[in-house]
Design an enzyme around this catalytic site. Structure first.
Site, mmCIF file in Angstrom:
data_model
loop_
_atom_site.group_PDB
_atom_site.id
_atom_site.type_symbol
_atom_site.label_atom_id
_atom_site.label_comp_id
_atom_site.label_asym_id
_atom_site.label_seq_id
_atom_site.Cartn_x
_atom_site.Cartn_y
_atom_site.Cartn_z
ATOM 1 N N ILE A 18 0.842 -1.206 0.000
ATOM 2 C CA ILE A 18 0.000 0.000 0.000
ATOM 3 C C ILE A 18 0.874 1.252 0.000
ATOM 4 C CG2 ILE A 18 -1.936 1.189 1.086
ATOM 5 C CD1 ILE A 18 -2.682 -1.476 2.431
ATOM 6 N N LYS A 41 12.455 -0.572 6.200
ATOM 7 C CA LYS A 41 13.498 -1.509 6.635
ATOM 8 C C LYS A 41 13.815 -2.535 5.546
ATOM 9 C CE LYS A 41 13.942 -5.155 10.175
ATOM 10 N NZ LYS A 41 13.229 -5.852 11.258
ATOM 11 N N ALA A 92 4.567 -1.877 8.737
ATOM 12 C CA ALA A 92 4.035 -2.842 9.698
ATOM 13 C C ALA A 92 4.380 -4.232 9.233
ATOM 14 C CB ALA A 92 2.506 -2.718 9.801
ATOM 15 N N THR A 136 -6.249 -1.051 10.350
ATOM 16 C CA THR A 136 -7.053 -2.115 9.748
ATOM 17 C C THR A 136 -8.399 -2.259 10.455
ATOM 18 O OG1 THR A 136 -7.133 -4.522 9.526
ATOM 19 C CG2 THR A 136 -5.735 -3.690 11.260
ATOM 20 N N ASP A 137 -9.363 -2.793 9.731
ATOM 21 C CA ASP A 137 -10.665 -3.092 10.360
ATOM 22 C C ASP A 137 -10.568 -4.315 11.278
ATOM 23 O OD1 ASP A 137 -10.357 -5.051 8.403
ATOM 24 O OD2 ASP A 137 -12.321 -4.740 7.482
ATOM 25 N N GLU A 138 -9.433 -5.036 11.206
ATOM 26 C CA GLU A 138 -9.311 -6.263 12.007
ATOM 27 C C GLU A 138 -9.256 -5.957 13.502
ATOM 28 O OE1 GLU A 138 -6.725 -9.267 10.309
ATOM 29 O OE2 GLU A 138 -6.976 -8.395 8.326
ATOM 30 N N TYR A 161 -1.649 -10.102 14.994
ATOM 31 C CA TYR A 161 -1.559 -8.938 14.088
ATOM 32 C C TYR A 161 -2.578 -7.874 14.488
ATOM 33 C CZ TYR A 161 -2.715 -6.113 9.967
ATOM 34 O OH TYR A 161 -3.025 -5.060 9.123
ATOM 35 N N LYS A 165 -1.980 -4.047 15.977
ATOM 36 C CA LYS A 165 -2.483 -2.832 15.316
ATOM 37 C C LYS A 165 -3.422 -2.071 16.266
ATOM 38 C CE LYS A 165 -1.878 -1.590 11.599
ATOM 39 N NZ LYS A 165 -0.818 -0.778 10.956
ATOM 40 N N GLY A 296 -8.451 -19.068 15.118
ATOM 41 C CA GLY A 296 -9.017 -17.746 15.428
ATOM 42 C C GLY A 296 -9.497 -16.997 14.198
HETATM 43 P P1 NAD Z 1 3.267 -4.874 3.419
HETATM 44 O O1 NAD Z 1 3.587 -6.034 4.296
HETATM 45 O O2 NAD Z 1 3.069 -5.104 1.961
HETATM 46 O O3 NAD Z 1 4.395 -3.759 3.546
HETATM 47 C C1 NAD Z 1 4.915 -3.380 4.790
HETATM 48 C C2 NAD Z 1 6.143 -2.496 4.523
HETATM 49 O O4 NAD Z 1 6.647 -2.066 5.792
HETATM 50 C C3 NAD Z 1 7.271 -3.227 3.813
HETATM 51 O O5 NAD Z 1 7.829 -2.393 2.816
HETATM 52 C C4 NAD Z 1 8.275 -3.504 4.930
HETATM 53 O O6 NAD Z 1 9.621 -3.577 4.463
HETATM 54 C C5 NAD Z 1 8.051 -2.295 5.820
HETATM 55 N N1 NAD Z 1 8.434 -2.572 7.216
HETATM 56 C C6 NAD Z 1 8.069 -3.662 7.960
HETATM 57 N N2 NAD Z 1 8.663 -3.580 9.169
HETATM 58 C C7 NAD Z 1 9.374 -2.418 9.204
HETATM 59 C C8 NAD Z 1 10.183 -1.781 10.184
HETATM 60 N N3 NAD Z 1 10.384 -2.329 11.380
HETATM 61 N N4 NAD Z 1 10.745 -0.587 9.874
HETATM 62 C C9 NAD Z 1 10.553 -0.026 8.653
HETATM 63 N N5 NAD Z 1 9.832 -0.595 7.683
HETATM 64 C C10 NAD Z 1 9.231 -1.776 7.951
HETATM 65 O O7 NAD Z 1 1.969 -4.215 4.080
HETATM 66 P P2 NAD Z 1 0.735 -3.490 3.379
HETATM 67 O O8 NAD Z 1 -0.240 -4.509 2.993
HETATM 68 O O9 NAD Z 1 1.252 -2.506 2.393
HETATM 69 O O10 NAD Z 1 0.130 -2.701 4.639
HETATM 70 C C11 NAD Z 1 0.538 -1.368 4.924
HETATM 71 C C12 NAD Z 1 -0.250 -0.869 6.132
HETATM 72 O O11 NAD Z 1 -1.644 -0.929 5.858
HETATM 73 C C13 NAD Z 1 -0.025 -1.712 7.386
HETATM 74 O O12 NAD Z 1 0.070 -0.834 8.484
HETATM 75 C C14 NAD Z 1 -1.275 -2.572 7.484
HETATM 76 O O13 NAD Z 1 -1.569 -2.888 8.830
HETATM 77 C C15 NAD Z 1 -2.306 -1.647 6.881
HETATM 78 N N6 NAD Z 1 -3.465 -2.304 6.243
HETATM 79 C C16 NAD Z 1 -3.257 -3.255 5.274
HETATM 80 C C17 NAD Z 1 -4.360 -3.836 4.646
HETATM 81 C C18 NAD Z 1 -4.188 -4.851 3.552
HETATM 82 O O14 NAD Z 1 -5.177 -5.434 3.082
HETATM 83 N N7 NAD Z 1 -2.981 -5.109 3.065
HETATM 84 C C19 NAD Z 1 -5.651 -3.449 5.018
HETATM 85 C C20 NAD Z 1 -5.815 -2.474 6.015
HETATM 86 C C21 NAD Z 1 -4.710 -1.906 6.610
HETATM 87 P P1 TYD Z 2 -5.495 -12.613 3.869
HETATM 88 O O1 TYD Z 2 -5.222 -12.167 2.471
HETATM 89 O O2 TYD Z 2 -4.407 -13.316 4.614
HETATM 90 O O3 TYD Z 2 -6.022 -11.339 4.662
HETATM 91 P P2 TYD Z 2 -6.676 -11.231 6.146
HETATM 92 O O4 TYD Z 2 -6.372 -12.455 6.901
HETATM 93 O O5 TYD Z 2 -5.959 -10.044 6.704
HETATM 94 O O6 TYD Z 2 -8.137 -11.000 5.938
HETATM 95 O O7 TYD Z 2 -6.754 -13.592 3.854
HETATM 96 C C1 TYD Z 2 -8.001 -13.185 3.316
HETATM 97 C C2 TYD Z 2 -8.981 -14.310 3.567
HETATM 98 O O8 TYD Z 2 -8.582 -15.448 2.790
HETATM 99 C C3 TYD Z 2 -9.005 -14.791 5.005
HETATM 100 O O9 TYD Z 2 -10.349 -15.167 5.340
HETATM 101 C C4 TYD Z 2 -8.120 -16.023 5.015
HETATM 102 C C5 TYD Z 2 -8.331 -16.584 3.624
HETATM 103 N N1 TYD Z 2 -7.166 -17.289 3.026
HETATM 104 C C6 TYD Z 2 -7.332 -18.577 2.495
HETATM 105 O O10 TYD Z 2 -8.428 -19.150 2.513
HETATM 106 N N2 TYD Z 2 -6.246 -19.178 1.922
HETATM 107 C C7 TYD Z 2 -5.019 -18.571 1.880
HETATM 108 O O11 TYD Z 2 -4.047 -19.206 1.373
HETATM 109 C C8 TYD Z 2 -4.871 -17.268 2.419
HETATM 110 C C9 TYD Z 2 -3.525 -16.563 2.400
HETATM 111 C C10 TYD Z 2 -5.980 -16.655 2.987
#
Ligand code: NAD
Ligand code: TYD
Length: 355
Positions: A18, A41, A92, A136-138, A161, A165, A296
């Site tokens: 993101i 990082k 994160a 996150t909504d989680e 996780y 958060k 969970g």
């Molecule tokens: P991601 O795992 O793709 O990227 C995380 C980035 O943070 C990476 O570039 C990693 O190198 C960097 N990072 C991790 N630990 C670090 C540290 N200690 N110091 C500096 N950099 C560090 O994650 P994402 O999916 O892009 O999520 C970004 C944010 O959005 C997170 O805070 C996550 O909780 C939040 N979020 C994600 C989703 C989703 O669906 N992916 C949904 C809602 C909220």
């Molecule tokens: P994920 O992409 O890990 O996001 P989150 O757990 O943060 O919602 O998973 C999305 C949904 O898909 C979740 O209900 C778990 C499920 N899932 C599978 O069924 N198989 C998989 O291999 C993965 C990674 C997730």
């Protein structure tokens, strides 16, 4: 733009999924005219190659610092060197399954790292404009078959996780209440789109299907997620940063609920219709394999976006149909990016570019 006009914006986690899309959006499409300092990082999920075209075009407006947000002296140096006056905090550990296997690093990065950033922002004094925390909504836990998460839903995180958060959200909010730090928080539903690390459901299924590998669906596949295209999330975050009320939380969601099994089926159909199914496979759906459920495992997430919609006019532009098609096609066209992030080959690129 408002009195919050930020000149030197620290984006944490800008090499992740993101964060990299956000930097791309800021530099290519938004009204932001300042400078970006991308602190990352570079864990397994961070890849600076996700920004290489953007750096080539806008490098004069975007610096990169390879740094762990748990390194407080390092962060203090960055805040001072760049006169940081705004933060968009994405960095994160973000994958629920990894948090079940190894929660410790989630506590370090998501809680201690956020605390360190808040300390630096607080010490930056009156010139500091805004700390936006991406969450996150989680944190709200799980829904049953009906209902929606609102900003008033009590926190009830179920995975390490989500708990990490939730803790970080509370720290951000407390810094506003106690020290008057200007903060905003967004709690967003599941994102998908370009540059997502192939451990999350959608890219994992796309790549496994193309490679003829099993598509592991947890439990019976009836869990529901509310899917949001990543660019819409980035627009939502920037909208909050520009016009949101300090101290306020905004939920962001796609309004696109779907059961996991149904979304995996849709991915299979896009792959098959594009002629990308694996050799010897008659239908990618045949690869779907039900596996042991995640411990969970939250049953359903769904977001009520009324606040951001009514107060700030944001709504998602992409439907699940259009967004999913774009995302799957992106992976077809970017298999080299996939290969390199999977093998860690991009680390050589980092050596060359950042020494
Ligand atoms: P991601 O795992 O793709 O990227 C995380 C980035 O943070 C990476 O570039 C990693 O190198 C960097 N990072 C991790 N630990 C670090 C540290 N200690 N110091 C500096 N950099 C560090 O994650 P994402 O999916 O892009 O999520 C970004 C944010 O959005 C997170 O805070 C996550 O909780 C939040 N979020 C994600 C989703 C989703 O669906 N992916 C949904 C809602 C909220
Ligand atoms: P994920 O992409 O890990 O996001 P989150 O757990 O943060 O919602 O998973 C999305 C949904 O898909 C979740 O209900 C778990 C499920 N899932 C599978 O069924 N198989 C998989 O291999 C993965 C990674 C997730």
């Amino acid at each position: 733009m408002s009195d919050k006009q930020i000149k030197n914006l620290l984006v944490t986690g800008g090499c992740g999924f993101i964060g990299s899309n956000f930097i791309r959006y800021l530099l290519e499409e938004s009204s932001f005219s300042g400078r970006i300092i991308n602190v990352d990082k570079l864990t397994y999920a961070g890849n600076p190659e996700s920004l290489s075209d953007i750096m080539a075009m806008h490098g004069s407006r975007c610096s990169f610092e390879k740094l762990d947000i748990c390194d407080l002296p390092g962060l203090e140096r960055v805040f001072s060197d760049y006169s940081v006056d705004g933060v968009a905090h994405f960095a994160a550990e973000s994958h629920v399954d990894r948090s079940i296997a190894s929660p410790g690093v989630f506590i370090d990065t998501n809680i201690r790292g956020t605390f360190n950033l808040l300390e630096c922002a607080r010490k930056a004094g009156d010139q500091f404009k805004l700390f936006h925390h991406v969450s996150t909504d989680e944190v709200y836990g799980t829904l049953g078959k009906s209902g929606y998460f609102t900003e008033a839903t009590p926190y009830s995180p179920n995975s390490p996780y989500a708990a990490s958060k939730a803790a970080s959200d509370h720290l951000v909010r407390a810094c506003h209440k106690t020290y008057g730090l200007p903060v905003t928080i967004s709690n967003c539903s599941n994102n998908y789109g370009p540059f997502q690390f192939p451990e999350k459901l959608i890219p994992l299924m796309v790549l496994n299907a193309m490679e003829g590998k099993p598509l592991p669906v947890y439990g019976d596949g009836s869990n529901v997620r509310d899917w949001l295209y990543v660019r819409d999330h980035c627009i939502g975050i920037w909208t909050i940063m520009e016009r949101g009320t300090p101290g306020r939380t905004y939920n962001i969601g796609g309004g696109c609920e779907m059961e996991n099994l149904a979304i995996v089926g849709k991915i299979c159909d896009i792959i098959d219709n594009a002629g990308k199914k694996a050799p010897g496979v008659s239908s990618s759906r045949d690869l779907i394999t039900f596996v042991k459920d995640r411990p969970g495992h939250d049953f359903r997430y769904a977001i009520d976006c009324s606040r951001i919609n009514q107060e700030l006019g944001w709504r998602p532009q992409e439907s699940l149909e259009t967004g999913l098609e774009k995302s799957v096609l992106w992976y077809f066209d970017n298999m080299e990016w996939v290969r390199r992030i999977r093998t860690g080959d991009y680390l050589n690129w980092i050596e060359t570019h950042y020494g």
